[in-house]
Design a protein around this motif. Structure first.
Motif, mmCIF file in Angstrom:
data_model
loop_
_atom_site.group_PDB
_atom_site.id
_atom_site.type_symbol
_atom_site.label_atom_id
_atom_site.label_comp_id
_atom_site.label_asym_id
_atom_site.label_seq_id
_atom_site.Cartn_x
_atom_site.Cartn_y
_atom_site.Cartn_z
ATOM 1 N N VAL A 41 -10.941 -6.526 35.443
ATOM 2 C CA VAL A 41 -10.310 -7.850 35.508
ATOM 3 C C VAL A 41 -9.993 -8.369 34.111
ATOM 4 O O VAL A 41 -8.901 -8.887 33.848
ATOM 5 N N LEU A 42 -10.940 -8.220 33.204
ATOM 6 C CA LEU A 42 -10.754 -8.747 31.854
ATOM 7 C C LEU A 42 -9.718 -7.942 31.072
ATOM 8 O O LEU A 42 -8.881 -8.513 30.363
ATOM 9 N N ALA A 43 -9.764 -6.619 31.177
ATOM 10 C CA ALA A 43 -8.794 -5.788 30.460
ATOM 11 C C ALA A 43 -7.388 -5.999 31.005
ATOM 12 O O ALA A 43 -6.413 -6.017 30.248
ATOM 13 N N GLN A 44 -7.292 -6.170 32.317
ATOM 14 C CA GLN A 44 -5.990 -6.398 32.936
ATOM 15 C C GLN A 44 -5.370 -7.697 32.450
ATOM 16 O O GLN A 44 -4.145 -7.836 32.405
ATOM 17 N N ALA A 45 -6.224 -8.651 32.055
ATOM 18 C CA ALA A 45 -5.749 -9.925 31.528
ATOM 19 C C ALA A 45 -5.408 -9.845 30.043
ATOM 20 O O ALA A 45 -5.010 -10.846 29.446
ATOM 21 N N GLY A 46 -5.585 -8.662 29.445
ATOM 22 C CA GLY A 46 -5.186 -8.473 28.056
ATOM 23 C C GLY A 46 -6.292 -8.578 27.032
ATOM 24 O O GLY A 46 -6.019 -8.505 25.824
ATOM 25 N N LEU A 47 -7.547 -8.724 27.466
ATOM 26 C CA LEU A 47 -8.641 -8.827 26.508
ATOM 27 C C LEU A 47 -9.079 -7.451 26.017
ATOM 28 O O LEU A 47 -8.897 -6.445 26.711
ATOM 29 N N GLY A 125 -10.667 2.976 36.798
ATOM 30 C CA GLY A 125 -9.774 1.840 37.014
ATOM 31 C C GLY A 125 -9.824 0.850 35.870
ATOM 32 O O GLY A 125 -8.799 0.286 35.460
ATOM 33 N N ALA A 126 -11.029 0.617 35.332
ATOM 34 C CA ALA A 126 -11.168 -0.272 34.182
ATOM 35 C C ALA A 126 -10.436 0.294 32.967
ATOM 36 O O ALA A 126 -9.764 -0.437 32.225
ATOM 37 N N GLN A 127 -10.557 1.613 32.757
ATOM 38 C CA GLN A 127 -9.874 2.244 31.632
ATOM 39 C C GLN A 127 -8.356 2.211 31.807
ATOM 40 O O GLN A 127 -7.611 1.987 30.851
ATOM 41 N N ASP A 128 -7.911 2.438 33.030
ATOM 42 C CA ASP A 128 -6.475 2.389 33.283
ATOM 43 C C ASP A 128 -5.914 0.998 33.015
ATOM 44 O O ASP A 128 -4.732 0.857 32.668
ATOM 45 N N ALA A 129 -6.762 -0.020 33.150
ATOM 46 C CA ALA A 129 -6.332 -1.390 32.874
ATOM 47 C C ALA A 129 -6.370 -1.723 31.387
ATOM 48 O O ALA A 129 -5.900 -2.785 30.975
ATOM 49 N N GLY A 130 -6.965 -0.811 30.579
ATOM 50 C CA GLY A 130 -6.975 -1.021 29.137
ATOM 51 C C GLY A 130 -8.344 -1.102 28.496
ATOM 52 O O GLY A 130 -8.451 -1.211 27.272
ATOM 53 N N ALA A 131 -9.422 -1.063 29.300
ATOM 54 C CA ALA A 131 -10.764 -1.111 28.719
ATOM 55 C C ALA A 131 -11.089 0.213 28.037
ATOM 56 O O ALA A 131 -10.645 1.280 28.470
ATOM 57 N N LYS A 132 -11.873 0.148 26.963
ATOM 58 C CA LYS A 132 -12.393 1.350 26.318
ATOM 59 C C LYS A 132 -13.742 1.668 26.941
ATOM 60 O O LYS A 132 -14.551 0.771 27.161
ATOM 61 N N PHE A 133 -13.977 2.944 27.230
ATOM 62 C CA PHE A 133 -15.250 3.352 27.811
ATOM 63 C C PHE A 133 -15.941 4.327 26.879
ATOM 64 O O PHE A 133 -15.346 5.321 26.448
ATOM 65 N N LEU A 134 -17.200 4.072 26.587
ATOM 66 C CA LEU A 134 -17.981 4.922 25.700
ATOM 67 C C LEU A 134 -19.335 5.231 26.327
ATOM 68 O O LEU A 134 -20.026 4.326 26.792
ATOM 69 N N ALA A 135 -19.685 6.508 26.344
ATOM 70 C CA ALA A 135 -20.975 6.928 26.879
ATOM 71 C C ALA A 135 -21.313 8.306 26.314
ATOM 72 O O ALA A 135 -20.407 9.090 26.006
ATOM 73 N N GLY A 330 -19.495 -9.324 39.359
ATOM 74 C CA GLY A 330 -18.780 -8.905 38.152
ATOM 75 C C GLY A 330 -17.437 -9.599 38.032
ATOM 76 O O GLY A 330 -17.034 -10.031 36.942
ATOM 77 N N ILE A 331 -16.739 -9.714 39.154
ATOM 78 C CA ILE A 331 -15.451 -10.422 39.159
ATOM 79 C C ILE A 331 -15.649 -11.893 38.844
ATOM 80 O O ILE A 331 -14.860 -12.495 38.093
ATOM 81 N N LEU A 332 -16.712 -12.496 39.381
ATOM 82 C CA LEU A 332 -16.992 -13.909 39.095
ATOM 83 C C LEU A 332 -17.269 -14.127 37.605
ATOM 84 O O LEU A 332 -16.841 -15.140 37.030
ATOM 85 N N ALA A 333 -17.979 -13.185 36.976
ATOM 86 C CA ALA A 333 -18.231 -13.299 35.534
ATOM 87 C C ALA A 333 -16.919 -13.232 34.763
ATOM 88 O O ALA A 333 -16.678 -14.033 33.836
ATOM 89 N N ALA A 334 -16.058 -12.291 35.139
ATOM 90 C CA ALA A 334 -14.758 -12.166 34.467
ATOM 91 C C ALA A 334 -13.912 -13.413 34.681
ATOM 92 O O ALA A 334 -13.279 -13.925 33.743
ATOM 93 N N ASP A 335 -13.899 -13.925 35.905
ATOM 94 C CA ASP A 335 -13.108 -15.129 36.203
ATOM 95 C C ASP A 335 -13.590 -16.322 35.389
ATOM 96 O O ASP A 335 -12.777 -17.131 34.907
ATOM 97 N N ALA A 336 -14.907 -16.455 35.240
ATOM 98 C CA ALA A 336 -15.452 -17.575 34.460
ATOM 99 C C ALA A 336 -15.016 -17.479 33.001
ATOM 100 O O ALA A 336 -14.650 -18.491 32.380
ATOM 101 N N LEU A 337 -15.036 -16.262 32.451
ATOM 102 C CA LEU A 337 -14.618 -16.085 31.053
ATOM 103 C C LEU A 337 -13.122 -16.344 30.881
ATOM 104 O O LEU A 337 -12.706 -16.998 29.914
ATOM 105 N N LEU A 338 -12.316 -15.868 31.813
ATOM 106 C CA LEU A 338 -10.871 -16.067 31.706
ATOM 107 C C LEU A 338 -10.501 -17.538 31.876
ATOM 108 O O LEU A 338 -9.655 -18.061 31.136
ATOM 109 N N ALA A 339 -11.128 -18.206 32.840
ATOM 110 C CA ALA A 339 -10.838 -19.636 33.048
ATOM 111 C C ALA A 339 -11.283 -20.441 31.845
ATOM 112 O O ALA A 339 -10.579 -21.361 31.401
ATOM 113 N N GLY A 340 -12.451 -20.098 31.304
ATOM 114 C CA GLY A 340 -12.937 -20.820 30.130
ATOM 115 C C GLY A 340 -12.046 -20.605 28.925
ATOM 116 O O GLY A 340 -11.789 -21.541 28.157
#
Length: 424
Positions: A41-47, A125-135, A330-340
Motif C-alpha cells: 500500500v505504501l509503495a504503491q502510493a510512491g513512498l 506484490g510489495a516489490q512489484d509496487a516499488g518496495a525494496k526487499f532485503l533478507a 497492515g493496511i490500516l497502518a499504511a492508511d494511517a501513515l498515508l492519511a497523516g
C-alpha cells in the motif's frame, strides 16, 4: 506433491552488508501478511519503502493456511486476490464437527493455500509496487532521537550490525516476542495459544474431505483439530489450543500441555484423520508455533513506530484464524501513515488514528475470546450443530459470522447459546 512443490517460486534475496540502504521513508520489519500488505500500500502510493525479514522470500509459517472471507477482502484491496486464487484450493464450506459426530457445513468464500506460496505472492506484490526487499536481516533494536522517538533501526545482516534511518518503522514480526521486547512494546511474553500442523499428501482422500473441517472432541480438549484440503492432493492437518499459557496456580505457571499428544489423540479419535494419515504421506515434520490473539499483549505504537499483524495480536482466539486480520491491520497502518502525511498530521495524531482503527476491531476479537468456553466445553458445539441442522436460519447466521456480515455476539456468547433453545 512434494515438499519442494510448495516452496517459493520467486528468487531468494540475500543481502550483503554493503548493499543495505542507510535511509528510507518507511522501514517495515517482517515480510509476512501484515508487513507485506503495508509495504504494498505504501509503495504503491510512491513512498520509499524498505521491507526486511529474517528469512528469504516465501518463508514458511506454521498455520492452517485457511483463507476466510476477511482474507479475500484484504487480498482484493491489495489487488492480489485473482493471483492467489489461481493457485489456491477453493473451498465452499467450513465443516463444524462436534464430539458426538454431528456435523454442520457453513457456507462461505473460502480457500486454502500454503503460507510459503501466499507469503511469496504478498512479498512479491510489495516489490512489484516499488518496495525494496532485503533478507536475511534481523531487527536488533530501534534507533532513537534525543526525545526517544524511533527514527530507524539497528539490523543484523550476516555478522554485522547496520543502522537504517526512517521516518517511520512498522513492526510486523509475528508472535515471537523478541522484537517487541527489543522495541520496548511487549506487555506479555507468553503466547495466547499454540498450534501444531503438518502437510499430508493423500490423493486418495481428494473429494472425501472437501470442506475446511474443524473438529471438537474430548480427546483434543481444551483445543480443536482441523483438516483443510490444500492444492495438488495435499491436506493441512493440525491441532490448536488457545489460552495455553494462562496462569494456573500462580503468575507465569503454564498449563500442562503436550501438543503432540493432542495431535495423536485427534488422529486416534477422528476417523477421517486416521484414514488421512494411514493412506497419505507426511511431508516433512510436524511443526509447532505460538499464537498472539485478541489484539492484546503489546502496545500498538510508540513515537515513530507502529505495531501490526500478529505482533499486535491480530489472530482470532477460539478459531486461531489470523491471515486476513494480519493483512487488514497492515493496511490500516499504511492508511494511517498515508492519511497523516496528506494532512500534515503530527506523530501523535497518526498513532492515534491507527490505534483508533484497531480499537474499532477490538469488540469482535473480545467476542471470539469469550467463545473459548466452547473449546473447554465442547458439548456446546454439539448443541449448536443439533440446532443448526434443524434451522436454515441458524446456518445463515453462522455463515454471516464467517463472512463478517453479522455480529458474532449473537452466536459466540452465552446469550447466543441460550438463544439456540428458541431458534426457529
Amino acid at each position: 506433491m512434494s515438499i519442494q512443490s510448495i516452496q517459493s517460486s520467486s528468487p531468494t534475496y540475500t543481502v550483503r552488508a554493503g548493499g543495505l540502504p542507510k535511509l528510507c521513508q518507511i522501514l517495515i520489519i517482517g515480510a509476512g501478511p501484515a508487513g507485506s500488505a503495508a509495504a504494498k500500500v505504501l509503495a504503491q502510493a510512491g513512498l520509499d519503502v524498505l521491507l526486511i525479514d529474517q528469512q528469504p522470500q516465501g518463508r514458511d509459517k506454521i498455520c492452517g493456511d485457511g483463507l476466510i472471507p476477511d482474507s479475500h477482502a484484504a487480498l482484493a484491496r491489495l489487488g492480489l486476490l485473482d493471483q492467489v486464487m489461481a493457485r489456491a484450493e477453493p473451498v465452499a464450506h467450513v465443516g463444524c464437527i462436534g464430539p458426538r459426530g454431528g456435523r454442520v457445513d457453513v457456507p462461505g468464500h473460502l480457500a486454502v493455500l500454503p503460507r510459503k506460496i501466499l507469503d511469496d505472492i504478498l512479498c512479491q506484490g510489495a516489490q512489484d509496487a516499488g518496495a525494496k526487499f532485503l533478507a536475511p536481516a534481523r531487527f536488533e533494536a530501534p534507533l532513537l532521537d534525543a526525545g526517544q522517538r524511533v527514527i530507524g533501526a539497528t539490523l543484523k545482516v550476516g555478522d554485522e550490525l547496520r543502522e537504517v534511518r526512517a521516518d517511520w518503522v512498522i513492526l510486523a514480526t509475528g508472535a515471537v516476542p523478541k522484537a517487541l521486547t527489543a522495541a520496548g512494546l511487549c506487555e506479555r511474553h507468553t503466547p495466547s495459544g499454540v498450534a501444531l500442523r503438518g502437510y499430508v499428501r493423500a490423493p486418495s482422500m481428494v473429494g472425501r474431505i472437501k470442506a475446511m473441517d474443524v473438529v471438537w472432541s474430548k480427546a483434543v480438549r481444551p483445543g480443536y483439530g482441523w483438516i483443510f484440503p490444500a492444492p495438488d492432493g495435499c491436506f493441512n492437518i493440525g491441532v490448536g489450543v488457545t489460552d495455553s499459557h494462562k496462569a494456573v496456580g500462580g503468575k507465569g505457571a503454564k498449563k500442562e500441555l503436550n501438543l503432540r499428544k493432542i495431535f495423536d489423540a485427534f488422529i486416534e479419535h477422528y476417523p477421517p484423520a486416521a484414514q488421512l494419515m494411514r493412506e497419505g504421506e507426511l511431508l516433512g515434520e510436524l511443526k509447532g508455533a505460538p499464537l498472539r490473539c485478541t489484539l492484546s499483549g503489546a502496545q500498538w505504537s510508540r513515537p515513530g513506530m507502529l505495531v501490526t499483524g500478529e505482533a499486535a495480536g491480530s489472530t482470532y482466539s477460539f478459531t486461531g484464524e489470523g491471515i486476513g486480520k494480519a493483512m487488514e491491520t497492515g493496511i490500516l497502518a499504511a492508511d494511517a501513515l498515508l492519511a497523516g502525511r496528506a494532512k500534515g498530521s503530527s506523530d501523535e495524531q497518526i498513532r492515534g488514528s491507527y490505534e483508533q482503527s484497531l480499537t474499532a476491531l477490538k469488540p469482535k476479537f473480545d467476542l471470539y475470546e469469550r467463545a473459548n468456553q466452547v473449546n473447554a466445553h465442547p458439548w456446546l458445539i454439539d448443541l449448536l450443530i443439533w440446532r443448526a441442522n434443524k434451522s436454515e436460519r441458524l446456518v445463515k447466521r453462522m455463515s454471516g459470522v464467517l463472512n463478517e456480515t453479522s455480529n458474532p455476539g449473537n452466536l459466540l456468547s452465552l446469550k447466543g447459546f441460550k438463544r439456540l433453545f428458541f431458534e426457529g
